[in-house]
Write a protein that holds these residues in place. Structure first.
Motif, short mmCIF file in Angstrom:
data_model
loop_
_atom_site.label_atom_id
_atom_site.label_comp_id
_atom_site.label_asym_id
_atom_site.label_seq_id
_atom_site.Cartn_x
_atom_site.Cartn_y
_atom_site.Cartn_z
N ILE A 174 26.04 4.96 -39.56
CA ILE A 174 24.96 5.31 -38.65
C ILE A 174 23.78 5.83 -39.47
CG2 ILE A 174 24.26 6.71 -36.68
CD1 ILE A 174 27.18 6.87 -35.85
N THR A 175 22.61 5.22 -39.27
CA THR A 175 21.42 5.55 -40.05
C THR A 175 20.24 5.79 -39.13
OG1 THR A 175 22.21 4.15 -41.87
CG2 THR A 175 19.89 4.79 -41.91
N SER A 176 19.57 6.92 -39.32
CA SER A 176 18.31 7.23 -38.63
C SER A 176 18.42 7.06 -37.11
CB SER A 176 17.18 6.34 -39.18
OG SER A 176 17.01 6.54 -40.56
N CYS A 177 19.46 7.62 -36.54
CA CYS A 177 19.64 7.60 -35.08
C CYS A 177 19.60 9.05 -34.58
CB CYS A 177 20.96 6.94 -34.70
SG CYS A 177 21.04 5.17 -35.06
N ARG A 178 18.53 9.39 -33.91
CA ARG A 178 18.37 10.77 -33.47
C ARG A 178 19.34 11.14 -32.35
NH1 ARG A 178 12.50 10.32 -30.41
NH2 ARG A 178 13.12 8.83 -28.78
N GLY A 179 19.98 10.16 -31.75
CA GLY A 179 20.95 10.44 -30.70
C GLY A 179 22.28 10.95 -31.22
N LEU A 180 22.52 10.84 -32.53
CA LEU A 180 23.76 11.35 -33.09
C LEU A 180 23.61 12.84 -33.36
CD1 LEU A 180 26.59 10.48 -34.05
CD2 LEU A 180 25.64 10.35 -36.36
N THR A 181 24.32 13.64 -32.59
CA THR A 181 24.28 15.10 -32.71
C THR A 181 25.69 15.62 -32.94
OG1 THR A 181 24.55 15.39 -30.32
CG2 THR A 181 22.30 15.17 -31.16
N ASP A 182 25.83 16.91 -32.97
CA ASP A 182 27.16 17.51 -33.16
C ASP A 182 28.09 17.15 -32.01
OD1 ASP A 182 26.25 18.63 -35.49
OD2 ASP A 182 25.78 20.58 -34.59
N VAL A 183 27.56 17.14 -30.80
CA VAL A 183 28.39 16.83 -29.62
C VAL A 183 28.85 15.39 -29.64
CG1 VAL A 183 28.39 16.72 -27.10
CG2 VAL A 183 27.25 18.63 -28.26
N SER A 184 27.92 14.48 -29.89
CA SER A 184 28.28 13.06 -29.88
C SER A 184 29.17 12.72 -31.08
CB SER A 184 27.03 12.20 -29.89
OG SER A 184 26.18 12.51 -30.97
N LEU A 185 28.99 13.40 -32.21
CA LEU A 185 29.85 13.14 -33.37
C LEU A 185 31.28 13.56 -33.09
CD1 LEU A 185 29.97 12.17 -36.30
CD2 LEU A 185 29.45 14.51 -37.02
N GLU A 186 31.46 14.65 -32.38
CA GLU A 186 32.82 15.06 -32.00
C GLU A 186 33.46 14.03 -31.08
OE1 GLU A 186 35.08 18.88 -29.86
OE2 GLU A 186 32.89 18.74 -29.91
N ALA A 187 32.67 13.49 -30.14
CA ALA A 187 33.20 12.46 -29.24
C ALA A 187 33.60 11.20 -30.02
CB ALA A 187 32.16 12.12 -28.18
N MET A 188 32.82 10.85 -31.05
CA MET A 188 33.17 9.69 -31.87
C MET A 188 34.48 9.94 -32.61
SD MET A 188 30.91 7.29 -31.47
CE MET A 188 31.31 6.31 -32.89
N GLY A 189 34.69 11.16 -33.07
CA GLY A 189 35.94 11.47 -33.75
C GLY A 189 37.14 11.33 -32.83
N LYS A 190 36.98 11.69 -31.57
CA LYS A 190 38.09 11.57 -30.62
C LYS A 190 38.35 10.13 -30.20
CE LYS A 190 37.32 16.18 -28.61
NZ LYS A 190 36.96 16.92 -27.38
N GLY A 191 37.30 9.32 -30.15
CA GLY A 191 37.47 7.95 -29.66
C GLY A 191 37.81 6.94 -30.71
N CYS A 192 37.72 7.28 -31.99
CA CYS A 192 38.01 6.31 -33.07
C CYS A 192 39.20 6.83 -33.86
CB CYS A 192 36.78 6.15 -33.97
SG CYS A 192 35.27 5.71 -33.08
N LEU A 205 32.77 19.96 -38.65
CA LEU A 205 34.04 20.66 -38.43
C LEU A 205 34.73 20.15 -37.18
CD1 LEU A 205 32.96 24.32 -39.31
CD2 LEU A 205 34.39 22.77 -40.66
N ALA A 206 33.98 19.93 -36.10
CA ALA A 206 34.57 19.40 -34.86
C ALA A 206 35.11 17.99 -35.08
CB ALA A 206 33.54 19.42 -33.74
N PHE A 207 34.37 17.18 -35.84
CA PHE A 207 34.83 15.81 -36.12
C PHE A 207 36.11 15.83 -36.95
CE2 PHE A 207 35.01 12.02 -38.75
CZ PHE A 207 34.76 11.00 -37.84
N SER A 208 36.18 16.70 -37.96
CA SER A 208 37.36 16.74 -38.82
C SER A 208 38.61 17.20 -38.06
CB SER A 208 37.11 17.68 -40.01
OG SER A 208 36.89 19.01 -39.56
N LYS A 209 38.43 18.04 -37.06
CA LYS A 209 39.58 18.48 -36.27
C LYS A 209 40.05 17.40 -35.30
CE LYS A 209 38.27 23.37 -36.47
NZ LYS A 209 37.84 24.58 -35.71
N ALA A 210 39.11 16.58 -34.83
CA ALA A 210 39.48 15.52 -33.89
C ALA A 210 39.93 14.25 -34.59
CB ALA A 210 38.29 15.20 -32.98
N GLN A 211 39.58 14.09 -35.85
CA GLN A 211 39.85 12.86 -36.59
C GLN A 211 40.76 13.16 -37.76
OE1 GLN A 211 40.44 9.56 -37.97
NE2 GLN A 211 38.90 9.35 -36.40
#
Length: 641
Positions: free
Chosen positions: A354-372, A392-398
């Motif tokens: 993911i490059t230069s996407c302002r929609g990627l935030t801490d909340v959405s990154l955590e959701a990506m960790g849970k869904g992949c 940190l949220a991504f590492s706990k979910a992924q």
């Protein structure tokens, strides 16, 4: 002959000779007034007529006098590709006629056809070892013309057929047009891969011909083709049902209709890449995934005007997607990434960029960790809203991630990196231009070491210094690959603890641009890891001297790639390397080493017995004559000077 030799100006002889010559050329009417003065050439003052039959007898008949239809029929009966190639060399007219004949229109006898098939099969078998089973041609710049394409079409038709064609054109007026592409379509129906870059004169007509004749087409690459519209791509989708890979870049006339046709009519599509196409929107992308989601595995969307809806569709229908690359999606918000992750459709996703996407935030990154759940590699570039909390949220979910690369993520600090390493079993970590990392000491004690991390790359992060190196050494004792290029702030005191803590043995070490390192680091490196190091890059470490090369020569056994460019190296250091019997160097760079002179020639010859690459650029103390002698002696080695 005696009369000629003894001739002294006899008028009768002169008149007889000219009478004979005039009789051969013309007939004079009875009313012609002819005057022959003595001793002068004959003057004809009356008109005379040439007989047409005299010139008709001298004129030779030519096949070019035949109309094009007749020559076309003749060419259709040529027995083999060799004869067709020879005829194509006669003139551009013949080349155009031959290129207008479809491969199936040649009317050879059955015996000749069998011979052609056997020869073609033999050639295909030979070429399969080099080009995947088919002939490959690439035309670039001024060489990309219609005439060359016609020649390629005629020349390859008898050799098993052209399988892969790449055209890297230009904006010149004599570039490739629809005519040239039509020649390829008629002469090369076996075409499987077509790449068109910067060909402004090729439009839908050319793609129509490709779609009509080349039904085996599997890969299509269109880049900077302003004349190609959705109609041309729809024709490809309707006729080329074996299409597996499609790449579209900077094609302003290609829109949603064509992507809908591709998704509906190309059931084997596995890879899609769309970049900077202003007419492509949510309808095209969503229909592509909803219709072709069964086998579509590689997706790249860059610089498109799509919204959250498209990412939601990808999250629901991308069940076969393994590689996903999203870049420059300015209209996608946090909601789009959040829905894509929570949709639970990307269970097979292995690589995410993911490059230069302002929609990627801490909340959405955590959701990506849970869904992949099976994600192995992730790269985040210029994601300015991702911070330590998101990591940190991504590492706990992924729990399956192995490789992480962060580039220009300036909200990520040292704390987030340590937390990520503690929660996730990473094997490779790369940090590039992350300005948020500061060289500070942590108040909290470090957690259990990350024994899984084998590769660490920290490039151009000015805040990464001595304290950070000490932390990495304590946290990652199993490192084998270390790249600290561009960290001009680190010193010997900071790097030595890291070298001492690597228990497994370093294999690749890149310290280029670390200006403050001295020979002490190299001495410790060769003493502790001389038995395992294979690559050592000290480019720009200006305080490194011949002492380091002596240590390398004495301790390194498996070293095959050494770069000491712009270091304080002299002829003595080169001599030390050449005397090391256990060294088996293959690539060495002394670029910019002003202390290396012509005196190093015998030492370089000794080293050259195993070298395949030698860089002597900007070595001003070495003469051109010395390099010429080295080139003669080291014929296996590629020498740069």
């Amino acid at each position: 002959m005696p009369a000629l030799v003894n001739y002294s100006g006899d008028d009768d002889f002169f008149i007889r000779k000219n009478s004979i010559e005039l009789g051969r050329l013309c007939s004079i009417s009875s009313q012609a007034d002819v005057y022959w003065p003595p001793h002068k050439r004959v003057r004809i003052s009356a008109p005379f007529l040439f007989r047409e039959t005299d010139f008709e007898q001298n004129k030779q008949p030519s096949i070019n006098d035949l109309p094009g239809e007749c020559i076309f029929e003749i060419f259709k009966r040529l027995p083999s590709g060799r004869e067709r190639s020879l005829c194509a060399c006669v003139s551009k007219r013949w080349l155009r006629l031959l290129s207008s004949i479809r491969k199936g229109e040649y009317r050879s006898s059955n015996v000749v056809k069998e011979n052609i098939d056997s020869v073609s099969y033999a050639i295909e078998t030979i070429s399969s070892n080099e080009n995947g089973g088919y002939l490959t041609r690439c035309l670039e710049g001024k060489k990309a013309t219609d005439v060359r394409l016609a020649a390629v079409a005629v020349g390859t038709s008898g050799r098993g057929g052209l399988g892969k064609l790449s055209i890297r054109g230009s904006n010149s007026s004599c570039g490739v047009t629809n005519f040239g592409l039509s020649s390829i379509a008629r002469g090369c129906p076996s075409l499987k891969s077509l790449s068109l870059w910067n060909v402004p004169h090729v439009g839908d007509v050319g793609l129509y011909e490709i779609a009509k004749e080349c039904h085996l087409l599997e890969k299509l690459d269109l880049c900077q083709c302003p004349a190609v519209s959705s109609k041309g791509l729809i024709a490809i989708a309707e006729n080329c049902l074996n299409l597996t890979a499609l790449r579209i870049e900077s094609c302003p006339k290609i829109g949603n209709e064509s992507l809908q046709a591709v998704g509906k009519l190309c059931p084997k599509l596995q890879s899609i890449s769309i970049k900077d196409c202003p007419l492509v929107g949510d309808h095209g992308v969503s229909s592509l995934f909803s219709l072709a989601s069964s086998v579509l595995s590689k997706v790249k969307l860059e610089g498109l005007k799509i919204s959250d809806f498209s990412l939601s569709v990808i999250g629901y229908y991308g069940k076969s997607v393994t590689n996903l690359m999203l870049s420059g999606l300015g209209n996608v918000s946090e909601k789009g990434f959040w829905v894509m992750g929570n949709a639970q459709g990307l269970q097979k996703l292995v690589s995410l960029m993911i490059t230069s996407c302002r929609g990627l935030t801490d909340v959405s990154l955590e959701a990506m960790g849970k869904g992949c759940a099976n994600l192995k590699q992730m790269c985040l570039r210029s994601c300015r809203f991702v911070s330590d909390d998101g990591l940190l949220a991504f590492s706990k979910a992924q729990g399956s991630l192995e490789c992480l690369q962060l580039e220009e993520c300036n909200k990520v600090t040292q704390s987030g990196i340590i937390g990520f390493l503690s929660n996730c079993g990473l094997k490779s970590l790369a940090l590039v231009k992350c300005m948020g990392i500061r060289d500070i000491s942590l108040d909290t004690p470090l957690s259990s070491p990350c024994n899984s991390l084998k590769s660490l790359s920290v490039k151009n992060c000015p805040g990464f210094g001595t304290a950070s190196l000490a932390m990495v050494g304590n946290l990652c004792p199993q490192l084998q690959h270390v790249d600290l290029s561009g960290l001009y702030g680190i010193t010997d005191a900071g790097l030595l603890p890291l070298l001492e803590s690597c228990k497994e043995g370093l294999a690749k070490v890149n310290l280029s641009g670390c200006l403050n390192l001295t020979d002490e680091v190299v001495l410790a490196l060769t003493r502790l890891h001389g038995g395992t190091v294979e690559l050592l890059n000290l480019d720009g470490c200006r305080r490194i001297t011949d002492a380091s090369l002596v240590a390398v020569a004495d301790n390194c056994v498996f070293l095959n790639d050494l770069d000491v460019s712009r270091c304080a190296i002299s002829d003595s250091g080169v001599a030390a390397l050449s005397h090391a019997e256990q060294l088996n160097l293959q690539v060495v760079s002394f670029s910019g080493c002003l202390g290396v002179s012509n005196k190093s020639m015998p030492f370089l010859k000794q080293l050259g017995k195993t070298l395949v690459g030698l860089n002597l650029q900007h070595c001003n103390s070495i003469s051109a004559r010395t390099v010429e002698l080295l080139v003669e002696c080291l014929w296996r080695c590629d020498i740069l000077f």
